[in-house]
Enzyme design. Sequence first.
Site: not given
Length: 310
Positions: A143, A158, A276-277
Site C-alpha cells: 500500500d 510483495h 494484536m495477539e
Amino acid sequence: MCLFQFTARRLVSQAHCGLKASSSKKHKFCLEMARPSSNMADFREVFAKAKHIAIITGAGVSAESGVPTFRGAGGFWRKWQAQELATPGAFARNPSRVWEFYHYRREVMLSKHPNPAHIAIAECEKRLSKQGRSVVVITQNIDELHRKAGTKHLLEIHGSLFKTRCTSCGNVAANYKSPICPALAGKGAPDPETEDAAIPVEDLPQCEEDGCNGLLRPHVVWFGEALDPDVLTAVEKELDICDLCLVVGTSSVVYPAAMFAPQVSARGVPVAEFNMEATPATNRFRFHFPGPCGTTLPPALARHETEIIS
C-alpha cells in the site's frame, strides 16, 4: 529445542507454494522456546544500544489506517476473495476483472493515511540516521503507507499497488494516475451485485515505453509467483547485520516472510513482536507487546534518554 535454518535465496522458488523451508549446512542454530517478555523498559535498553534495526511489517500495521486486507472470513471483493483474483491465471483469463479489483484498491489507498505506527517508524529512521545507526523496513504490504510516512530504507517484498509491469517488455514503472486509465474511471465497485465491466484489453492500462503498448499488470507478487530474488538478497543482507529485529502487525504465517524473524532470533539477536495477539512464532522471540501497533510502537521507538542528538 529444535534445529532451524533458512536462507532467503533457498526460498525464492518456494514463495506462496506452501513448501516448507529446507535445512542447510551453512548454519544451524538452536531455538530456545521461552516465554517472551513484555517489559518495555528492558526492550528500551536493547533498543538504545542497537546499531542496525530491521523492522518487518505486515497487514496489521495498515489495518489501523482502515486498509481492507481481503484475507480471511468476509474478505471478499464482489464474490471473489483475493486468492481467486491475485493469480497469473486469473489475469490471463480475465484481465479486465483483475484490473477492476486493483483499480478499486488503488483508489481506496489514495484516501488512506499513515497511522502512528508508520510515523513512529519513519521518525525513528530519520533520527537514528543522524547518529550513524540504521533502520530498514521490510514490508509485506503493497500500500506504500510506509513510503507516504517518510520511510526511506524500504524493501517491499510483495511489490506495490502503485507500480506496474509490462507483460510484453517487462518495464516496471511507478504509476499514481487516478484512474490509471480512462476505461476504469468509475469502475471497480465491490458490491456483489455489480457486473463486470468487461473492458477490452486494448483499453486497459498500456505500456508507455516507445513502440511497446503492451498490456500492463500490477507490479505485485501474485499467488503462485516467486518473490523477486534481488529483493530477497537485499533482505538477507539486512537480516545478517541487524542487531535488533521488530516484527510488527504480521501473523507470521505467510512464507517466506514468516521465517525472517525466527532466522534472526536463531543467531541470538533480540526480536520484539508487536501484534494484536500471539502468533505461531511468538515463543521464539525475546519480547512480545500485545495491542494495536499504533499504540505500542511509538513509545517503543521514541528517543531514549541515552541518545545523543547532534
